[in-house]
Design a protein around this motif. Sequence first.
Motif, PDB file in Angstrom:
ATOM      1  N   PRO A   3       0.797  -1.227   0.000  1.00  0.00           N
ATOM      2  CA  PRO A   3       0.000   0.000   0.000  1.00  0.00           C
ATOM      3  C   PRO A   3       0.836   1.287   0.000  1.00  0.00           C
ATOM      4  O   PRO A   3       0.276   2.371   0.008  1.00  0.00           O
ATOM      5  CB  PRO A   3      -0.793  -0.116   1.305  1.00  0.00           C
ATOM      6  N   ASP A   4       2.188   1.142   0.012  1.00  0.00           N
ATOM      7  CA  ASP A   4       3.021   2.350   0.049  1.00  0.00           C
ATOM      8  C   ASP A   4       2.714   3.268  -1.126  1.00  0.00           C
ATOM      9  O   ASP A   4       2.761   4.493  -1.000  1.00  0.00           O
ATOM     10  CB  ASP A   4       4.498   1.970   0.044  1.00  0.00           C
ATOM     11  N   TRP A  62      -0.487   5.341  -0.325  1.00  0.00           N
ATOM     12  CA  TRP A  62      -0.253   6.309   0.743  1.00  0.00           C
ATOM     13  C   TRP A  62       0.642   7.454   0.258  1.00  0.00           C
ATOM     14  O   TRP A  62       0.402   8.625   0.582  1.00  0.00           O
ATOM     15  CB  TRP A  62       0.374   5.637   1.956  1.00  0.00           C
ATOM     16  N   LEU A  68      -6.928   1.196  -0.730  1.00  0.00           N
ATOM     17  CA  LEU A  68      -6.495   1.125   0.671  1.00  0.00           C
ATOM     18  C   LEU A  68      -7.599   0.573   1.563  1.00  0.00           C
ATOM     19  O   LEU A  68      -7.323  -0.080   2.579  1.00  0.00           O
ATOM     20  CB  LEU A  68      -6.080   2.515   1.159  1.00  0.00           C
ATOM     21  N   GLU A  71     -10.997   0.540   6.307  1.00  0.00           N
ATOM     22  CA  GLU A  71     -10.368   0.250   7.595  1.00  0.00           C
ATOM     23  C   GLU A  71      -9.042   0.985   7.722  1.00  0.00           C
ATOM     24  O   GLU A  71      -8.750   1.618   8.750  1.00  0.00           O
ATOM     25  CB  GLU A  71     -10.139  -1.257   7.766  1.00  0.00           C
ATOM     26  N   ALA A  72      -8.212   0.914   6.680  1.00  0.00           N
ATOM     27  CA  ALA A  72      -6.902   1.565   6.735  1.00  0.00           C
ATOM     28  C   ALA A  72      -7.052   3.085   6.776  1.00  0.00           C
ATOM     29  O   ALA A  72      -6.320   3.774   7.501  1.00  0.00           O
ATOM     30  CB  ALA A  72      -6.066   1.148   5.533  1.00  0.00           C
ATOM     31  N   LEU A  73      -7.997   3.604   6.006  1.00  0.00           N
ATOM     32  CA  LEU A  73      -8.194   5.053   6.000  1.00  0.00           C
ATOM     33  C   LEU A  73      -8.661   5.551   7.364  1.00  0.00           C
ATOM     34  O   LEU A  73      -8.223   6.610   7.833  1.00  0.00           O
ATOM     35  CB  LEU A  73      -9.212   5.430   4.922  1.00  0.00           C
ATOM     36  N   ARG A  83      -7.989   4.157  10.229  1.00  0.00           N
ATOM     37  CA  ARG A  83      -6.835   4.099  11.134  1.00  0.00           C
ATOM     38  C   ARG A  83      -5.961   5.336  10.960  1.00  0.00           C
ATOM     39  O   ARG A  83      -5.445   5.880  11.938  1.00  0.00           O
ATOM     40  CB  ARG A  83      -6.013   2.829  10.872  1.00  0.00           C
ATOM     41  N   PHE A  84      -5.794   5.777   9.708  1.00  0.00           N
ATOM     42  CA  PHE A  84      -5.005   6.989   9.490  1.00  0.00           C
ATOM     43  C   PHE A  84      -5.676   8.187  10.167  1.00  0.00           C
ATOM     44  O   PHE A  84      -5.007   9.004  10.824  1.00  0.00           O
ATOM     45  CB  PHE A  84      -4.854   7.252   7.991  1.00  0.00           C
ATOM     46  N   GLN A 130      -3.369   6.189  13.848  1.00  0.00           N
ATOM     47  CA  GLN A 130      -2.742   4.900  14.141  1.00  0.00           C
ATOM     48  C   GLN A 130      -1.765   4.567  13.020  1.00  0.00           C
ATOM     49  O   GLN A 130      -1.911   5.034  11.894  1.00  0.00           O
ATOM     50  CB  GLN A 130      -3.807   3.805  14.250  1.00  0.00           C
ATOM     51  N   VAL A 173      -0.064   3.180   9.861  1.00  0.00           N
ATOM     52  CA  VAL A 173      -0.550   2.531   8.641  1.00  0.00           C
ATOM     53  C   VAL A 173       0.606   2.132   7.733  1.00  0.00           C
ATOM     54  O   VAL A 173       0.396   1.490   6.707  1.00  0.00           O
ATOM     55  CB  VAL A 173      -1.513   3.457   7.861  1.00  0.00           C
ATOM     56  N   SER A 174       1.837   2.526   8.098  1.00  0.00           N
ATOM     57  CA  SER A 174       3.001   2.254   7.268  1.00  0.00           C
ATOM     58  C   SER A 174       4.244   2.491   8.111  1.00  0.00           C
ATOM     59  O   SER A 174       4.175   3.143   9.162  1.00  0.00           O
ATOM     60  CB  SER A 174       3.008   3.183   6.037  1.00  0.00           C
TER      61      SER A 174
END
Length: 855
Positions: A257-258, A261, A294, A297-299, A301-302, A306, A308-309
Motif C-alpha cells: 500500500p506504500d 499512501w 487502501l 479500515e486503513a483510511l 486508522r489513518f 494509528q 498505517v506504514s
Amino acid sequence: MKRNGKFLVLMAFAFACGWRGCLGGEPASVAQLQNQLEQFAQTNDYFSLPVVVNNRPIQLWPSVTYVKQGTNNFRIVRKPNPLAGQYQLMRTLKRVSGNRAGLATLLSDPHPRVRTLALGAIFQREDGRDLPLIASLINDSSPTFPYLHENLNQQGGWRPLSDTTNSQTVGDVAQRMLAFWGVTHVGGFGHFPGSEYQKVTSSDFAVYWTKYAGRSNSASWFAVKMKRATRQTIPIQPEYLPDIQKVLSEMAALPMPDRAWTELYVLAPQGWYESEPGEEVVSGDALLGMIKGLGPEALLRFLQRQPVSDDPDLLMGKDSPDFVRVSNFMLLHADKLLRPGDADAVLACQYVLRDSGAVNPSWAIGAALAKPKDASKVLRHALAGQTDREDEYESDAGDITGALWRIRGPAEIHFLVNWFYTAQPMINDSDGQQIAFFWAVEAAARPDTKQLIAALVKDPRFDRTDWNVLKEILKIVNTERSVPLVAESDIYAAAPNGLLDERIVLPEWRNLLRREYALPEKPVPAAMAVPEKVLTVPAWSVPIPRQEDRGGQWRLVPSPDGQCIALLSREVVTIWRTDTGKWVWQLPSFRERIGDYPAVPGDVAFKTSGQLLVFDHGDYGRFLTWDLAGHHETKEVLLSGKPTSGVDDGRYSFDRSAQRMAFAGYNYLGCFDTRTGAALWMHPHEGGVNIPAVLSADGTRLAVGGGADFPNAVRLYEAVTGERLRRFDSLGGHVLGLAISANGRRLAIATAANGLQLWDCANGKMLQTFAWHVPGWDMGEPEFSADGQWLAAVGFSSTIGAHVIGVFDTATGKLKWVIQFQTDSSFGANTPLAFSPDGKYLYTATGQLEAWLLK
C-alpha cells in the motif's frame, strides 16, 4: 584540518551508500569533474539558490551600479542581467550529478565555490539518501558565491545590484537545501541567507536522519520531487508535464500500500474545495481512484492517527499541516471512501484532533457524508458550536452549511436561508461566512441549486446583500445561463473602492435577479441630487503646515464662542482665527518627548471654559489642558483602567464639553472621564482597526461602525454605562462614516452600498436616504450642525485633486449646497469637516484650511 574534514565527508558518504563501493570511482573521472566545477566557479559570478533549488527561473529587474564621480555626483553604469546563465548553471549541474562518488569527494575541495557547486549537483539528484552529504557542510563558514534573489521592492525601472544580492557561506547553502527537504519545520526561502527562520543545525539533521536513515524512499521525499517538477506554479505550466509524469510514474512503481499512501500524501490538495483545472497535478476523482484500494479500515486508522506504514511521514502530529491537508481530502470524499458505520468514529476524532485550539469542521462534514441520514443532526450541532468563538477557522460556518446543502439539498432550504441572513462574520473572517457557503454550494453543483438561489432572492432581507454576496450569487446564476445575467467584467467593475455608485448598481442587480425568478422588482434609488447652490470660492483659504503624510486622526474643532478653530493634523495642533483664517499658535508640547516616547495627539477639544484639551495617545495616555491666552499647560491627567492593548492606535471622540472621550482601538471599545482619567467602561472584542466611532455632543450616546465582528453594522451605546442600546444591521456594505446629532437622537450612516442615510436612534427606523455618491474608501466623517438642521458629507469625485462636499437639509433630505474645490492630489476623501457653532460656516482642511459661507 582539510584532511580531517575530507575524511568526515567521505565517512558520511560511505555511510549513506552502505559501503557498496561508492567511493571506488576512477581517479581520472574525479579529476575531470573537479576541473569542470573549477571552470564553473571561474565563469559564474553568482549562485542563485531560488533557481538551483526551486528548479525554475526567477524574475529580476535590470541592474545598475553607481560609480562615484567627484563629491556628490554619481555615474550610473547599467549591468547585464546577472540571472543570465543561472538556469543554465542548474541544468549543467544536473548533467554532472551522475558522478555521485566524485561529487562526494569534492565536498572537501579546498575552494569554497567548488564545494558549493558540488552541493548544487548533489541536490539535482533529488535523492533523499544524499542528505547526509549535504548535511556534512552545515557548519562550513567559508564565504562563497553571492546569493542572487528577486527584489522585494515593487518599484519598476533599474535597480542597484545590491538590492538583489547578499553574501552567503557554504553552510548557508547547505542549510537552505536541507530546509527545502523539510529537515526542519520551516522551509522555503527568504532573501537573506543565514537568517534564523531558515537555520538548520547539526542537531536538527541528526534528529531528522534518525527517522529516515536506511530508507530508499519516503512520502516527503517524493513531495520534494513533485515540488521541483511543478516548480510550485499555479496554474501548472504545460512544459513541466514531462517532469511531473516522471514523478507520477516513480510513485506508481512502488508496491501497495506504500504506493497509494505516497500518492495521497503528495497529491492531496491544500484547500477544502475542489481545485480549479490546472491548479493540481491530478483531479480529485483521479486521486480517489489511486487510493480506493487502501480500504475504509486503513483510511479510518489513518484518521485516528494509528500506524498505517513504516514511512515516518505517514504518522503525523494532529496539528501537522500535512495531516490536516490529507485528512481534509479524505473527509471531503467520505461518502466514497468510508462506511456509514465509520461516522461515529470520525466524530470521536474531532474532539481529540484540534487545529489552533478549534474543532476542524471537516470532521463533522466527513461524518455527515459517511452517514447522510444523520447529516442534518450532525451538521446543525456542529454549526451551533461556532457561536461566540474567538479561535475559529475563517469559514467554519460557511463550510458546514455548504455541506448541509450538498448532502440534504432542498430539505434544508428554510433553515439555510434563515441562517444566511442572520449569520454574523467571525472575528478573523475576511470574506464572510456567506461567501464560504456559496463556494461550497458552487462546488456541490446540485441540479436544484436554482431553488436555493430563488429562496434567497425572495427573502425580504435580500435588500441588505452587499457586493461580495451579489457577486457570488451572480456567478452561480451565470453558470445556468447561455448569456450571463451580468457580465463578469461588469461585476468586478462595480467592486468596492471602484468608480461606480454601488447604491445604484446593486439595486439594479437585485432587480435583475428578481426578474430572473419572476419576483416583483423594487424602485432603484435616485441618482445624484441637484443642489440648490454650488459654492466654489471660500470665504477665506490659508495654507496649513505641510504634513509628510495623512496618517493618524485629523480633526477640526471650533471654540464654543466661534472665534477660533483648532486643527489636529498628524502630530500637530494649531489654532486659527475664524474671521480671517489667520494662524494664532501651535502647541509646543508635541515637539517634546516623554522619555523615549513622542507626545502624539490623538484628539483635541475645547472645554466650556475655552481652554483646550488634548489627548496624548502615547504609551501612557494622558489628557493635557492648555490655556490659550497664556500659551501654557495648566493640567495633566493620566489614564487609568486602560485596555491591555494600549490606546496608541485607534479612533477617539470627545463630547462638546470635553468631559468624556470615547475610544475604539484594535480590540477594545470604551469611554473615559477626562477629568479623572478613569475608564467609565471598557468592552473587549468590540473595537476594530480604524473603525468610525463618534460621541454625541451631549455625551449621552456613542455610535460605533464596523469592527471585526460587525463590519456591516452600527452599534449604539449609552456612553456613561456602556450598555448597548441598539444595532443597525440592515446595511448593505461596510460602514465608512458616522455622525451623531448633538442630542444623540439621530444617526447618519455612510456606506458605499447604501449611500448616506439618516436613522432614528430611539426606534431604529430610517428617516432619510440622501441621493449622494459617497467615496468607497478612506472617507472623512459626516458632520451635523449644532442644531441638527444640516448634514455635511464628502462626496465621490473621479478626478484626482478634485473634491466635493454636500450639505443636506435633514428635515427634507434636499441637497442645499455643493462645495467644489481643488487641492493637492495627496489628499483624499478623508477631509475633516466642522460647522461653526451658529451653522453659518463649514470648515474644511486638506492642503488648505478653508471656511465656506453657507448662504
